[in-house]
Design a protein around this motif. Structure first.
Motif, mmCIF file in Angstrom:
data_model
loop_
_atom_site.group_PDB
_atom_site.id
_atom_site.type_symbol
_atom_site.label_atom_id
_atom_site.label_comp_id
_atom_site.label_asym_id
_atom_site.label_seq_id
_atom_site.Cartn_x
_atom_site.Cartn_y
_atom_site.Cartn_z
ATOM 1 N N LEU A 43 10.197 4.667 5.805
ATOM 2 C CA LEU A 43 10.507 3.277 5.464
ATOM 3 C C LEU A 43 10.372 3.005 3.969
ATOM 4 O O LEU A 43 10.954 2.049 3.455
ATOM 5 C CB LEU A 43 9.588 2.330 6.233
ATOM 6 C CG LEU A 43 9.932 2.103 7.704
ATOM 7 C CD1 LEU A 43 8.806 1.363 8.392
ATOM 8 C CD2 LEU A 43 11.245 1.338 7.842
ATOM 9 N N ALA A 44 9.600 3.831 3.268
ATOM 10 C CA ALA A 44 9.416 3.609 1.829
ATOM 11 C C ALA A 44 10.728 3.727 1.073
ATOM 12 O O ALA A 44 10.908 3.091 0.028
ATOM 13 C CB ALA A 44 8.392 4.594 1.272
ATOM 14 N N SER A 45 11.663 4.526 1.580
ATOM 15 C CA SER A 45 12.945 4.698 0.888
ATOM 16 C C SER A 45 14.146 4.403 1.758
ATOM 17 O O SER A 45 15.294 4.532 1.301
ATOM 18 C CB SER A 45 13.059 6.139 0.355
ATOM 19 O OG SER A 45 12.928 7.083 1.400
ATOM 20 N N GLY A 46 13.935 4.000 3.006
ATOM 21 C CA GLY A 46 15.050 3.719 3.907
ATOM 22 C C GLY A 46 14.934 2.354 4.534
ATOM 23 O O GLY A 46 13.843 1.770 4.607
ATOM 24 N N GLY A 47 16.063 1.804 5.004
ATOM 25 C CA GLY A 47 16.068 0.502 5.643
ATOM 26 C C GLY A 47 15.402 0.533 7.006
ATOM 27 O O GLY A 47 15.409 1.562 7.704
ATOM 28 N N PRO A 67 0.835 -1.207 0.000
ATOM 29 C CA PRO A 67 0.000 0.000 0.000
ATOM 30 C C PRO A 67 0.867 1.253 0.000
ATOM 31 O O PRO A 67 2.087 1.188 0.212
ATOM 32 C CB PRO A 67 -0.743 -0.123 1.333
ATOM 33 C CG PRO A 67 0.281 -0.743 2.246
ATOM 34 C CD PRO A 67 1.225 -1.568 1.379
ATOM 35 N N GLY A 68 0.255 2.412 -0.217
ATOM 36 C CA GLY A 68 0.931 3.670 0.036
ATOM 37 C C GLY A 68 1.106 3.855 1.535
ATOM 38 O O GLY A 68 0.340 3.300 2.330
ATOM 39 N N PRO A 69 2.097 4.643 1.974
ATOM 40 C CA PRO A 69 2.361 4.799 3.411
ATOM 41 C C PRO A 69 1.151 5.289 4.202
ATOM 42 O O PRO A 69 0.820 4.727 5.257
ATOM 43 C CB PRO A 69 3.504 5.823 3.446
ATOM 44 C CG PRO A 69 4.189 5.692 2.130
ATOM 45 C CD PRO A 69 3.098 5.355 1.154
ATOM 46 N N LEU A 70 0.474 6.320 3.710
ATOM 47 C CA LEU A 70 -0.665 6.855 4.452
ATOM 48 C C LEU A 70 -1.830 5.880 4.494
ATOM 49 O O LEU A 70 -2.531 5.764 5.504
ATOM 50 C CB LEU A 70 -1.110 8.179 3.835
ATOM 51 C CG LEU A 70 -0.264 9.410 4.164
ATOM 52 C CD1 LEU A 70 -0.796 10.628 3.420
ATOM 53 C CD2 LEU A 70 -0.245 9.677 5.667
ATOM 54 N N ASP A 71 -2.051 5.145 3.393
ATOM 55 C CA ASP A 71 -3.137 4.164 3.374
ATOM 56 C C ASP A 71 -2.903 3.087 4.431
ATOM 57 O O ASP A 71 -3.826 2.705 5.165
ATOM 58 C CB ASP A 71 -3.244 3.514 1.988
ATOM 59 C CG ASP A 71 -3.773 4.474 0.940
ATOM 60 O OD1 ASP A 71 -4.393 5.475 1.326
ATOM 61 O OD2 ASP A 71 -3.548 4.227 -0.266
ATOM 62 N N ILE A 111 -4.603 12.734 -0.345
ATOM 63 C CA ILE A 111 -3.311 12.578 -1.009
ATOM 64 C C ILE A 111 -3.347 11.308 -1.859
ATOM 65 O O ILE A 111 -3.511 10.201 -1.335
ATOM 66 C CB ILE A 111 -2.169 12.500 0.019
ATOM 67 C CG1 ILE A 111 -2.124 13.809 0.832
ATOM 68 C CG2 ILE A 111 -0.825 12.266 -0.677
ATOM 69 C CD1 ILE A 111 -1.138 13.787 1.965
ATOM 70 N N PRO A 112 -3.207 11.416 -3.166
ATOM 71 C CA PRO A 112 -3.298 10.223 -4.029
ATOM 72 C C PRO A 112 -2.131 9.270 -3.800
ATOM 73 O O PRO A 112 -1.020 9.693 -3.483
ATOM 74 C CB PRO A 112 -3.261 10.817 -5.447
ATOM 75 C CG PRO A 112 -2.590 12.145 -5.293
ATOM 76 C CD PRO A 112 -2.955 12.645 -3.934
ATOM 77 N N SER A 113 -2.404 7.989 -3.946
ATOM 78 C CA SER A 113 -1.363 6.961 -3.825
ATOM 79 C C SER A 113 -1.755 5.771 -4.690
ATOM 80 O O SER A 113 -2.874 5.695 -5.195
ATOM 81 C CB SER A 113 -1.195 6.529 -2.369
ATOM 82 O OG SER A 113 -2.385 5.932 -1.871
ATOM 83 N N ARG A 114 -0.833 4.838 -4.838
ATOM 84 C CA ARG A 114 -1.107 3.669 -5.668
ATOM 85 C C ARG A 114 -2.161 2.786 -4.998
ATOM 86 O O ARG A 114 -2.316 2.795 -3.773
ATOM 87 C CB ARG A 114 0.176 2.867 -5.883
ATOM 88 C CG ARG A 114 0.769 2.286 -4.618
ATOM 89 C CD ARG A 114 2.065 1.530 -4.912
ATOM 90 N NE ARG A 114 2.631 0.916 -3.728
ATOM 91 C CZ ARG A 114 3.461 1.517 -2.894
ATOM 92 N NH1 ARG A 114 3.817 2.773 -3.115
ATOM 93 N NH2 ARG A 114 3.938 0.886 -1.842
#
Length: 287
Positions: A77-81, A22-26, A189-192
């Motif tokens: 977390l979407a772009s970091g470990g 999911p997207g982070p906010l979702d 906020i739109p997300s996938r």
């Protein structure tokens, strides 16, 4: 506190694993909404009063601790470990020390300033500004999430000092108010689209039931019963456990600079923790 450490340490691995679905906010909105429903269900089963605590402080904690901290951490977390983000988010105790000085008049001592200096040095090694700005987004989000959590911890302490609400009721209500804002943000906020899978469902259940409902309720008990600095720093084992679990399960091997930074931050936490424990006696639990 031992249960909180174990649940939260593994929770960072789980949150990293679901970032592909999911997207982070979702995800944060789904997790928080599920946890909020569960907490109110427990209160109803226990026939506990559903009357909200004073709404001003409850809303402030909900915004800082549920809306801001959880969404920023998941976004990081979407772009970091997972290990790296957890360590940066756990700069929360240093923010708590500074905010408690401002809001609760708990003046930091020399050891606490030394701990903060070690943490700043550790942040520099982890971010590696000499390598360019490539790692700044995730790091900035993680550190900001820690600052928001620190504010939520200080405000929670203030709530318990002034009004002494039930930790379960306070957790449920602050989470409800923070979740409503998360739902609005996720809608605007739109997300996938969410990709439902076994891993996604497992991550949502673990995060909602254990890492959010159970652990945040236990954390409220800890904050209620311990001084702010000691409560904030007693979670030292979480980022250490998250780094080790991320290494073992996600194969996130820290670089040499990251290892130096992690060691410096952990040393800073230890120094500040010992200073906080020596400066502030533990109060008797409420009757």
């Amino acid at each position: 506190m031992i249960v909180v450490i174990g649940v939260w340490a593994y929770g960072w691995v789980v949150m990293k694993q679901v970032t592909a679905h999911p997207g982070p906010l979702d995800f944060v909105a789904l997790r928080s909404a599920s946890a909020t429903a569960l907490l109110f269900g427990v209160m109803a089963l226990r026939r506990q009063s559903l009357k909200p605590p004073p709404l001003g402080l409850t809303l402030a904690v909900g915004v800082s601790q549920t809306t801001a901290f959880q969404s920023l951490a998941q976004w990081a977390l979407a772009s970091g470990g997972a290990g790296r983000v957890s360590v940066l988010a756990y700069t929360m105790p240093f923010w708590s020390v500074l905010l408690a000085w401002w809001l609760l008049h708990e003046r930091p001592g020399a050891r606490q300033w030394l701990g903060i200096a070690l943490a700043v040095a550790g942040l520099i090694f982890i971010i590696e500004p000499w390598q360019g700005l490539g790692s700044w987004q995730s790091a900035a989000l993680a550190v900001t999430s820690g600052a928001c959590w620190g504010l939520g911890t200080v405000l929670s302490k203030r709530m318990f000092e002034l009004h002494r609400p039930s930790p379960l009721a306070f957790t449920a209500w602050q989470m409800l108010l923070g979740t409503l804002l998360l739902i609005v943000a996720a809608w605007l906020i739109p997300s996938r689209p969410i990709q439902w899978s076994g891993q996604m469902i497992y991550g949502l259940l673990y995060s909602a039931v254990l890492a959010t409902s159970l652990a945040w309720t236990l954390w409220s008990f800890v904050v209620e019963r311990l001084p702010t600095t000691v409560a904030s720093l007693s979670a030292l084992g979480v980022p250490i456990g998250a780094v080790l679990l991320s290494w073992a399960l996600l194969h996130e091997r820290p670089s040499a600079m990251e290892r130096i930074g992690i060691v410096l931050i952990v040393l800073g936490l230890l120094v500040t923790s010992m200073a906080g424990a020596r400066r502030t006696p533990m109060p008797d639990p409420p009757a």
